[in-house]
Design a protein around this motif. Structure first.
Motif, PDB file in Angstrom:
ATOM      1  N   TRP A  46       0.828  -1.195   0.000  1.00 55.06           N
ATOM      2  CA  TRP A  46       0.000   0.000   0.000  1.00 55.06           C
ATOM      3  C   TRP A  46       0.871   1.256   0.000  1.00 55.06           C
ATOM      4  N   ILE A  47       0.547   2.160  -0.901  1.00 53.77           N
ATOM      5  CA  ILE A  47       1.201   3.469  -0.926  1.00 53.77           C
ATOM      6  C   ILE A  47       0.280   4.504  -0.299  1.00 53.77           C
ATOM      7  N   GLU A  48      -1.008   4.414  -0.649  1.00 49.36           N
ATOM      8  CA  GLU A  48      -2.005   5.283  -0.028  1.00 49.36           C
ATOM      9  C   GLU A  48      -2.369   4.715   1.350  1.00 49.36           C
ATOM     10  N   PRO A  49      -2.852   5.545   2.265  1.00 53.00           N
ATOM     11  CA  PRO A  49      -3.285   5.035   3.576  1.00 53.00           C
ATOM     12  C   PRO A  49      -4.368   3.975   3.418  1.00 53.00           C
ATOM     13  N   VAL A  50      -4.342   2.973   4.270  1.00 56.71           N
ATOM     14  CA  VAL A  50      -5.341   1.909   4.185  1.00 56.71           C
ATOM     15  C   VAL A  50      -6.625   2.347   4.884  1.00 56.71           C
ATOM     16  N   CYS A  51      -7.752   1.878   4.345  1.00 58.21           N
ATOM     17  CA  CYS A  51      -9.055   2.209   4.902  1.00 58.21           C
ATOM     18  C   CYS A  51      -9.918   0.948   4.892  1.00 58.21           C
ATOM     19  N   PRO A  52      -9.871   0.154   5.972  1.00 55.03           N
ATOM     20  CA  PRO A  52     -10.669  -1.077   6.017  1.00 55.03           C
ATOM     21  C   PRO A  52     -12.125  -0.814   6.375  1.00 55.03           C
ATOM     22  N   LYS A  53     -13.011  -1.481   5.676  1.00 55.25           N
ATOM     23  CA  LYS A  53     -14.438  -1.436   5.979  1.00 55.25           C
ATOM     24  C   LYS A  53     -14.976  -2.858   6.021  1.00 55.25           C
ATOM     25  N   VAL A  54     -15.848  -3.121   6.989  1.00 63.48           N
ATOM     26  CA  VAL A  54     -16.382  -4.459   7.194  1.00 63.48           C
ATOM     27  C   VAL A  54     -17.878  -4.457   6.915  1.00 63.48           C
ATOM     28  N   VAL A  55     -18.341  -5.444   6.150  1.00 64.31           N
ATOM     29  CA  VAL A  55     -19.759  -5.559   5.821  1.00 64.31           C
ATOM     30  C   VAL A  55     -20.229  -6.978   6.127  1.00 64.31           C
ATOM     31  N   GLY A  56     -21.544  -7.135   6.297  1.00 61.63           N
ATOM     32  CA  GLY A  56     -22.131  -8.452   6.468  1.00 61.63           C
ATOM     33  C   GLY A  56     -22.352  -8.874   7.900  1.00 61.63           C
ATOM     34  N   ILE A  57     -21.934  -8.068   8.870  1.00 63.68           N
ATOM     35  CA  ILE A  57     -22.161  -8.379  10.280  1.00 63.68           C
ATOM     36  C   ILE A  57     -22.685  -7.127  10.977  1.00 63.68           C
ATOM     37  N   LYS A  58     -23.157  -7.285  12.196  1.00 62.77           N
ATOM     38  CA  LYS A  58     -23.700  -6.160  12.941  1.00 62.77           C
ATOM     39  C   LYS A  58     -22.644  -5.076  13.136  1.00 62.77           C
ATOM     40  N   PRO A  59     -23.088  -3.808  13.161  1.00 62.49           N
ATOM     41  CA  PRO A  59     -22.132  -2.700  13.272  1.00 62.49           C
ATOM     42  C   PRO A  59     -21.178  -2.811  14.450  1.00 62.49           C
ATOM     43  N   GLU A  60     -21.653  -3.299  15.589  1.00 62.60           N
ATOM     44  CA  GLU A  60     -20.767  -3.393  16.749  1.00 62.60           C
ATOM     45  C   GLU A  60     -19.668  -4.431  16.538  1.00 62.60           C
ATOM     46  N   TYR A  61     -19.965  -5.509  15.793  1.00 65.82           N
ATOM     47  CA  TYR A  61     -18.958  -6.506  15.482  1.00 65.82           C
ATOM     48  C   TYR A  61     -18.012  -5.981  14.384  1.00 65.82           C
ATOM     49  N   ALA A  62     -18.604  -5.281  13.410  1.00 61.76           N
ATOM     50  CA  ALA A  62     -17.773  -4.695  12.354  1.00 61.76           C
ATOM     51  C   ALA A  62     -16.760  -3.718  12.940  1.00 61.76           C
ATOM     52  N   ALA A  63     -17.177  -2.956  13.942  1.00 65.59           N
ATOM     53  CA  ALA A  63     -16.277  -1.996  14.582  1.00 65.59           C
ATOM     54  C   ALA A  63     -15.104  -2.703  15.253  1.00 65.59           C
ATOM     55  N   ILE A  64     -15.357  -3.884  15.833  1.00 69.11           N
ATOM     56  CA  ILE A  64     -14.288  -4.656  16.457  1.00 69.11           C
ATOM     57  C   ILE A  64     -13.255  -5.068  15.422  1.00 69.11           C
ATOM     58  N   VAL A  65     -13.716  -5.555  14.281  1.00 68.92           N
ATOM     59  CA  VAL A  65     -12.811  -6.013  13.227  1.00 68.92           C
ATOM     60  C   VAL A  65     -12.012  -4.843  12.664  1.00 68.92           C
ATOM     61  N   GLU A  66     -12.699  -3.738  12.359  1.00 71.11           N
ATOM     62  CA  GLU A  66     -12.004  -2.572  11.803  1.00 71.11           C
ATOM     63  C   GLU A  66     -10.973  -2.026  12.779  1.00 71.11           C
ATOM     64  N   SER A  67     -11.334  -1.975  14.053  1.00 65.39           N
ATOM     65  CA  SER A  67     -10.410  -1.472  15.061  1.00 65.39           C
ATOM     66  C   SER A  67      -9.174  -2.364  15.168  1.00 65.39           C
ATOM     67  N   ARG A  68      -9.400  -3.663  15.134  1.00 64.29           N
ATOM     68  CA  ARG A  68      -8.278  -4.590  15.224  1.00 64.29           C
ATOM     69  C   ARG A  68      -7.349  -4.450  14.029  1.00 64.29           C
ATOM     70  N   MET A  69      -7.910  -4.297  12.851  1.00 64.54           N
ATOM     71  CA  MET A  69      -7.099  -4.144  11.650  1.00 64.54           C
ATOM     72  C   MET A  69      -6.276  -2.859  11.710  1.00 64.54           C
ATOM     73  N   ARG A  70      -6.868  -1.806  12.223  1.00 65.66           N
ATOM     74  CA  ARG A  70      -6.126  -0.550  12.365  1.00 65.66           C
ATOM     75  C   ARG A  70      -5.015  -0.683  13.409  1.00 65.66           C
ATOM     76  N   GLU A  71      -5.252  -1.450  14.453  1.00 69.18           N
ATOM     77  CA  GLU A  71      -4.216  -1.688  15.459  1.00 69.18           C
ATOM     78  C   GLU A  71      -3.021  -2.404  14.837  1.00 69.18           C
ATOM     79  N   ILE A  72      -3.303  -3.420  14.028  1.00 72.59           N
ATOM     80  CA  ILE A  72      -2.221  -4.162  13.369  1.00 72.59           C
ATOM     81  C   ILE A  72      -1.463  -3.242  12.422  1.00 72.59           C
ATOM     82  N   ALA A  73      -2.182  -2.372  11.711  1.00 71.84           N
ATOM     83  CA  ALA A  73      -1.526  -1.425  10.804  1.00 71.84           C
ATOM     84  C   ALA A  73      -0.603  -0.491  11.577  1.00 71.84           C
ATOM     85  N   ASP A  74      -1.090   0.062  12.668  1.00 76.08           N
ATOM     86  CA  ASP A  74      -0.273   0.969  13.477  1.00 76.08           C
ATOM     87  C   ASP A  74       0.957   0.251  14.023  1.00 76.08           C
ATOM     88  N   LEU A  75       0.775  -0.962  14.478  1.00 81.33           N
ATOM     89  CA  LEU A  75       1.875  -1.743  15.031  1.00 81.33           C
ATOM     90  C   LEU A  75       2.927  -2.049  13.968  1.00 81.33           C
TER      91      LEU A  75
END
Length: 310
Positions: free
Chosen positions: A61-90
């Motif tokens: 990736w050259i541009e900043p990554v922007c993960p979006k999660v679909v197909g599950i409830k918003p509260e679960y999608a937020a968990i997945v997106e947050s985790r992916m951003r944590e891995i990116a930051d790390l």
């Protein structure tokens, strides 16, 4: 989705209730492997991920990554997106703001095979960049997680791909691609009908880099039953951030082994993070074999034994 969350039960149950235990020193005793053995293990690991296995520069990736999660409830999608951003930051991967336009889409479904057949039939252009055998695996396979990328080639200076006369583009190419040149040089891409223009002189760098600009991850909830949601999110991050291939052998030292028989890894390992960090810190404009050598070196360093942990 409860099946995915069922095993996220509290970590406290795995911690000792005896305060004295927490003061103990943990010593790991085992056979000390040689430098050659560690390097072989590291090399096997990098090759198994599929990252930098070719001669072309690895895509990232050259541009900043922007993960979006679909197909599950918003509260679960937020968990997945947050985790992916944590891995990116790390890993030193730049992330976009929360309201960004998605370039990584993670889809949860109860029938991934049907989703892939639908895409292959109704939107075949989305899979057009893939070789036939990879398309077949995506559509006809039974993996719990499936993914693919859209990749563009551009000059190492950020110049876009341009159409060019095929004879000019392939004049100096022996395998359909050239990676050396000086000021104003051109690098042939693919079948020689396009070129990347570069206005710099280089002896060791390539004139072309490969950039990820979209990634799709499809997760089959039924096939991933019983796996913690955080672990699935970490797996999705790993395959979305690096141009990986589905593992063809067990990977006990990686989150990519999440679905192996008897797998115990549910977090990114030191090797996983070392791979991602190095991938995003090494020169982008180098031949794939040179980048692979740097990645292997990083894994060797990450596998250096520690005598004790207090």
């Amino acid at each position: 989705m409860s099946v995915l969350l069922a095993n996220t039960a509290s970590a406290e149950q795995f911690e000792s209730s005896d305060p004295q235990d927490k003061k103990s020193t943990i010593r790991v005793i085992g056979r000390q492997i040689t430098e050659a053995e560690r390097r072989k293990q590291a090399n096997d690991f990098v090759r198994s991920t599929g990252v930098a296995n070719g001669s072309d520069p690895v895509a990232r990736w050259i541009e900043p990554v922007c993960p979006k999660v679909v197909g599950i409830k918003p509260e679960y999608a937020a968990i997945v997106e947050s985790r992916m951003r944590e891995i990116a930051d790390l890993s030193g991967i730049q992330t976009d703001r929360l309201d960004c336009k998605a370039n990584i889409v993670v889809s949860f479904t109860t029938d991934a095979a049907a989703v892939m057949r639908n895409i292959s039939t109704k939107s075949p252009s989305r899979l057009a960049e893939l070789p036939p055998h990879e398309r077949s695996t995506l559509v006809n396979g039974n993996a719990p997680v499936r993914w693919w990328y859209n990749v563009r080639s551009q000059g190492a200076d950020g110049m876009a791909v341009a159409n060019s006369d095929s004879l000019l583009a392939s004049a100096d190419a022996t395998d359909g691609r050239t990676f050396n040149g000086g000021i104003g040089a051109e690098s042939a891409i693919g079948n020689g009908t396009q070129t990347v223009q570069a206005y710099r002189s280089t002896l060791i760098g390539t004139l072309e880099v490969r950039a990820l600009f979209r990634a799709n991850v499809v997760i089959d909830v039924k096939l991933a039953e019983g796996v913690p949601l955080d672990a699935v999110a970490t797996y999705a991050a790993m395959v979305a951030f690096a141009e990986t291939s589905p593992p063809t052998r067990p990977m006990p030292n990686s989150i990519l082994g999440l679905f192996d028989q008897g797998a115990r890894v549910t977090d990114p390992t030191d090797w996983d993070i070392a791979l991602l960090r190095t991938l995003y810190s090494i020169p982008h404009d180098r031949a794939g074999w040179k980048q692979r050598r740097l990645l292997v070196g990083a894994i060797v360093d990450a596998s250096a034994p520690a005598e004790s942990i207090d």
